[in-house]
Write an enzyme that holds these catalytic residues in place. Structure first.
Site, PDB file in Angstrom:
ATOM      1  NE  ARG A 103      39.529  67.991  20.198  1.00 25.14           N
ATOM      2  CZ  ARG A 103      38.685  68.646  20.960  1.00 25.14           C
ATOM      3  NH1 ARG A 103      37.918  69.587  20.451  1.00 25.14           N
ATOM      4  NH2 ARG A 103      38.560  68.364  22.239  1.00 25.14           N
ATOM      5  CB  THR A 107      46.774  71.481  14.926  1.00 26.12           C
ATOM      6  OG1 THR A 107      46.281  70.135  14.793  1.00 26.12           O
ATOM      7  CG2 THR A 107      48.277  71.473  14.826  1.00 26.12           C
ATOM      8  CG  ASP A 199      36.404  62.919  25.905  1.00 27.53           C
ATOM      9  OD1 ASP A 199      35.798  61.957  25.381  1.00 27.53           O
ATOM     10  OD2 ASP A 199      37.435  63.406  25.424  1.00 27.53           O
ATOM     11  CG  ASP A 202      37.735  60.110  28.012  1.00 28.48           C
ATOM     12  OD1 ASP A 202      38.199  59.174  27.329  1.00 28.48           O
ATOM     13  OD2 ASP A 202      38.363  61.171  28.248  1.00 28.48           O
TER      14      ASP A 202
HETATM   15  N1  URA Z   1      34.349  66.179  22.328  1.00 30.41           N
HETATM   16  C1  URA Z   1      33.769  65.815  23.495  1.00 30.41           C
HETATM   17  O1  URA Z   1      33.612  64.632  23.787  1.00 30.41           O
HETATM   18  N2  URA Z   1      33.379  66.789  24.348  1.00 30.41           N
HETATM   19  C2  URA Z   1      33.515  68.094  24.068  1.00 30.41           C
HETATM   20  O2  URA Z   1      33.090  68.932  24.866  1.00 30.41           O
HETATM   21  C3  URA Z   1      34.115  68.445  22.836  1.00 30.41           C
HETATM   22  C4  URA Z   1      34.533  67.470  21.991  1.00 30.41           C
END
Ligand code: URA
Length: 208
Positions: A103, A107, A199, A202
Protein backbone atom coordinates in the site's frame (compact mmCIF):
# COMPACT_ATOMS: atom_id res chain seq x y z
CA UNK A 1 -22.25 -9.29 -3.51
CA UNK A 2 -22.72 -12.13 -1.01
CA UNK A 3 -21.22 -11.24 2.34
CA UNK A 4 -21.18 -13.59 5.34
CA UNK A 5 -19.97 -12.77 8.86
CA UNK A 6 -19.19 -16.03 10.62
CA UNK A 7 -20.41 -15.49 14.18
CA UNK A 8 -19.23 -18.77 15.65
CA UNK A 9 -18.17 -19.01 19.32
CA UNK A 10 -14.80 -20.52 18.36
CA UNK A 11 -14.05 -17.70 15.94
CA UNK A 12 -15.26 -15.02 18.37
CA UNK A 13 -13.08 -16.47 21.12
CA UNK A 14 -9.96 -16.79 18.95
CA UNK A 15 -10.50 -13.33 17.42
CA UNK A 16 -10.50 -11.79 20.88
CA UNK A 17 -7.09 -13.28 21.69
CA UNK A 18 -5.85 -12.26 18.24
CA UNK A 19 -6.87 -8.63 18.83
CA UNK A 20 -5.13 -8.48 22.22
CA UNK A 21 -1.97 -6.41 21.87
CA UNK A 22 -0.15 -8.68 24.33
CA UNK A 23 -0.55 -11.75 22.08
CA UNK A 24 2.90 -12.64 20.71
CA UNK A 25 3.82 -13.73 17.16
CA UNK A 26 3.78 -17.50 17.80
CA UNK A 27 0.25 -17.46 19.20
CA UNK A 28 -0.84 -14.86 16.64
CA UNK A 29 0.27 -17.12 13.76
CA UNK A 30 -1.43 -20.16 15.31
CA UNK A 31 -4.67 -18.23 15.77
CA UNK A 32 -4.67 -16.89 12.21
CA UNK A 33 -4.15 -20.47 10.98
CA UNK A 34 -6.95 -21.84 13.17
CA UNK A 35 -9.40 -19.05 12.30
CA UNK A 36 -8.63 -19.60 8.62
CA UNK A 37 -9.43 -23.31 8.97
CA UNK A 38 -12.77 -22.48 10.59
CA UNK A 39 -13.54 -19.91 7.90
CA UNK A 40 -12.52 -22.34 5.14
CA UNK A 41 -14.97 -24.89 6.55
CA UNK A 42 -17.79 -22.36 6.05
CA UNK A 43 -16.57 -20.87 2.80
CA UNK A 44 -16.30 -24.22 1.00
CA UNK A 45 -19.89 -25.33 1.62
CA UNK A 46 -20.74 -24.71 -2.03
CA UNK A 47 -17.83 -26.49 -3.72
CA UNK A 48 -18.55 -29.47 -5.94
CA UNK A 49 -18.42 -32.99 -4.55
CA UNK A 50 -18.49 -36.20 -6.58
CA UNK A 51 -19.98 -39.48 -5.55
CA UNK A 52 -17.56 -42.36 -5.19
CA UNK A 53 -17.94 -45.89 -3.97
CA UNK A 54 -15.98 -46.78 -0.86
CA UNK A 55 -15.44 -50.28 0.47
CA UNK A 56 -15.71 -50.48 4.25
CA UNK A 57 -14.52 -53.65 6.02
CA UNK A 58 -18.17 -54.80 5.82
CA UNK A 59 -19.55 -53.71 2.44
CA UNK A 60 -19.45 -51.15 -0.32
CA UNK A 61 -21.29 -47.85 0.19
CA UNK A 62 -21.71 -44.48 -1.42
CA UNK A 63 -19.19 -41.84 -0.41
CA UNK A 64 -18.12 -38.42 -1.64
CA UNK A 65 -14.94 -36.67 -2.61
CA UNK A 66 -14.13 -33.06 -3.23
CA UNK A 67 -12.14 -32.14 -6.27
CA UNK A 68 -9.65 -29.91 -4.50
CA UNK A 69 -7.38 -30.07 -7.56
CA UNK A 70 -9.83 -27.61 -9.13
CA UNK A 71 -9.34 -25.17 -6.25
CA UNK A 72 -6.88 -22.28 -6.42
CA UNK A 73 -5.97 -20.29 -3.33
CA UNK A 74 -4.39 -16.86 -3.67
CA UNK A 75 -2.85 -15.26 -0.58
CA UNK A 76 -2.22 -11.54 -0.96
CA UNK A 77 1.39 -10.99 0.15
CA UNK A 78 2.43 -10.60 2.72
CA UNK A 79 -0.21 -10.91 5.47
CA UNK A 80 -2.31 -13.34 3.40
CA UNK A 81 0.54 -15.85 3.75
CA UNK A 82 -0.43 -16.23 7.39
CA UNK A 83 -3.73 -17.77 6.23
CA UNK A 84 -2.32 -20.12 3.59
CA UNK A 85 -1.32 -22.97 5.85
CA UNK A 86 -4.75 -23.23 7.49
CA UNK A 87 -6.45 -23.29 4.10
CA UNK A 88 -4.08 -25.95 2.71
CA UNK A 89 -4.53 -28.13 5.75
CA UNK A 90 -8.15 -28.65 4.69
CA UNK A 91 -7.60 -28.60 0.90
CA UNK A 92 -4.09 -30.01 0.51
CA UNK A 93 -4.32 -30.45 -3.28
CA UNK A 94 -5.31 -26.87 -4.01
CA UNK A 95 -2.96 -24.95 -6.29
CA UNK A 96 -1.47 -21.75 -4.95
CA UNK A 97 -1.22 -18.43 -6.75
CA UNK A 98 0.41 -15.33 -5.33
CA UNK A 99 -0.34 -11.64 -5.61
CA UNK A 100 2.16 -9.23 -4.09
CA UNK A 101 0.70 -5.82 -3.32
CA UNK A 102 1.83 -3.11 -1.01
CA UNK A 103 0.00 0.00 0.00
CA UNK A 104 1.39 3.37 -1.02
CA UNK A 105 1.20 5.12 2.34
CA UNK A 106 0.30 8.46 0.76
CA UNK A 107 -2.29 7.52 -1.80
CA UNK A 108 -3.33 4.27 -0.01
CA UNK A 109 -3.45 2.70 -3.50
CA UNK A 110 -2.21 -0.87 -4.00
CA UNK A 111 1.03 -1.26 -5.95
CA UNK A 112 1.58 -4.66 -7.61
CA UNK A 113 5.09 -6.10 -7.20
CA UNK A 114 4.56 -9.83 -7.74
CA UNK A 115 2.04 -12.08 -9.44
CA UNK A 116 2.11 -15.79 -10.27
CA UNK A 117 -1.00 -17.84 -10.97
CA UNK A 118 -1.51 -21.51 -11.76
CA UNK A 119 -3.97 -22.38 -14.58
CA UNK A 120 -7.42 -21.04 -13.77
CA UNK A 121 -10.39 -22.48 -15.68
CA UNK A 122 -14.01 -21.33 -15.86
CA UNK A 123 -15.04 -23.80 -13.15
CA UNK A 124 -12.01 -23.27 -10.88
CA UNK A 125 -12.99 -22.20 -7.38
CA UNK A 126 -10.63 -19.37 -6.43
CA UNK A 127 -10.20 -18.30 -2.81
CA UNK A 128 -8.40 -15.00 -2.15
CA UNK A 129 -6.87 -14.65 1.31
CA UNK A 130 -6.21 -11.38 3.13
CA UNK A 131 -6.65 -11.17 6.90
CA UNK A 132 -7.45 -7.44 6.86
CA UNK A 133 -10.05 -6.07 4.46
CA UNK A 134 -9.40 -2.39 5.21
CA UNK A 135 -9.81 0.11 2.34
CA UNK A 136 -10.69 -2.78 0.02
CA UNK A 137 -8.23 -1.43 -2.57
CA UNK A 138 -5.74 -4.33 -2.34
CA UNK A 139 -8.47 -6.96 -2.30
CA UNK A 140 -10.23 -5.29 -5.21
CA UNK A 141 -6.97 -5.21 -7.19
CA UNK A 142 -6.20 -8.86 -6.36
CA UNK A 143 -9.68 -9.97 -7.46
CA UNK A 144 -9.25 -7.93 -10.65
CA UNK A 145 -5.95 -9.77 -11.37
CA UNK A 146 -7.60 -13.14 -10.67
CA UNK A 147 -10.37 -12.24 -13.13
CA UNK A 148 -7.84 -11.14 -15.76
CA UNK A 149 -6.26 -14.58 -15.39
CA UNK A 150 -9.55 -16.40 -15.97
CA UNK A 151 -11.14 -16.57 -12.50
CA UNK A 152 -14.94 -16.65 -12.57
CA UNK A 153 -15.89 -18.18 -9.22
CA UNK A 154 -14.13 -16.13 -6.59
CA UNK A 155 -14.51 -16.11 -2.81
CA UNK A 156 -12.62 -13.81 -0.46
CA UNK A 157 -11.66 -14.76 3.10
CA UNK A 158 -10.79 -11.97 5.55
CA UNK A 159 -10.39 -12.32 9.28
CA UNK A 160 -11.54 -8.72 9.86
CA UNK A 161 -13.27 -6.24 7.58
CA UNK A 162 -14.07 -2.53 7.69
CA UNK A 163 -17.41 -1.27 6.31
CA UNK A 164 -15.48 1.03 3.94
CA UNK A 165 -13.65 -1.92 2.37
CA UNK A 166 -16.83 -3.91 1.97
CA UNK A 167 -18.42 -0.97 0.14
CA UNK A 168 -15.45 -0.72 -2.23
CA UNK A 169 -15.70 -4.43 -3.06
CA UNK A 170 -19.46 -4.25 -3.45
CA UNK A 171 -18.99 -1.57 -6.12
CA UNK A 172 -15.95 -3.05 -7.86
CA UNK A 173 -16.88 -6.76 -7.73
CA UNK A 174 -20.61 -7.27 -7.13
CA UNK A 175 -20.18 -10.94 -8.16
CA UNK A 176 -17.77 -11.66 -5.30
CA UNK A 177 -18.57 -13.74 -2.20
CA UNK A 178 -16.89 -12.62 1.04
CA UNK A 179 -16.48 -14.37 4.39
CA UNK A 180 -15.26 -12.41 7.40
CA UNK A 181 -14.93 -13.07 11.11
CA UNK A 182 -16.09 -9.55 12.02
CA UNK A 183 -17.06 -6.23 10.49
CA UNK A 184 -15.39 -3.63 12.70
CA UNK A 185 -16.38 0.01 13.26
CA UNK A 186 -14.40 1.98 10.70
CA UNK A 187 -10.99 2.95 9.35
CA UNK A 188 -8.80 5.53 11.05
CA UNK A 189 -6.92 8.31 9.22
CA UNK A 190 -4.07 5.89 8.43
CA UNK A 191 -6.51 3.37 6.97
CA UNK A 192 -6.14 0.97 9.90
CA UNK A 193 -9.19 -0.96 11.01
CA UNK A 194 -10.68 0.29 14.31
CA UNK A 195 -10.65 -1.49 16.72
CA UNK A 196 -8.93 -4.10 14.51
CA UNK A 197 -5.77 -5.83 15.64
CA UNK A 198 -3.05 -3.52 14.38
CA UNK A 199 -0.84 -4.40 11.43
CA UNK A 200 -1.42 -8.09 10.71
CA UNK A 201 1.83 -8.47 8.71
CA UNK A 202 3.90 -6.91 11.48
CA UNK A 203 2.27 -9.07 14.13
CA UNK A 204 2.67 -12.27 12.07
CA UNK A 205 6.30 -11.65 11.24
CA UNK A 206 7.40 -9.41 14.16
CA UNK A 207 8.61 -6.66 11.90
CA UNK A 208 7.79 -3.85 14.34
N1 URA B 1 -3.75 -3.83 7.27
C1 URA B 1 -3.52 -4.27 8.53
O1 URA B 1 -2.67 -5.13 8.75
N2 URA B 1 -4.23 -3.73 9.54
C2 URA B 1 -5.18 -2.81 9.34
O2 URA B 1 -5.83 -2.40 10.31
C3 URA B 1 -5.41 -2.37 8.02
C4 URA B 1 -4.67 -2.89 7.00
Amino acid sequence: MNHFVIRHPLILHKLTILRDKSTGPKEFRELVREITMLMTYEATRHITIHEKVVETPLEKCKGYEIDDKSVVVVPILRAGLGMLDGFLQLLPNASVGYVGLYRDEETKSPIEYYMKFPKIHDNTEVFVLDPMLATGNSSSKAVELVKENGGKKITMLSVLAAPEGLNVLELSHPDLTIYTGSVDKRLNANAYIIPGLGDAGDRLYRTK
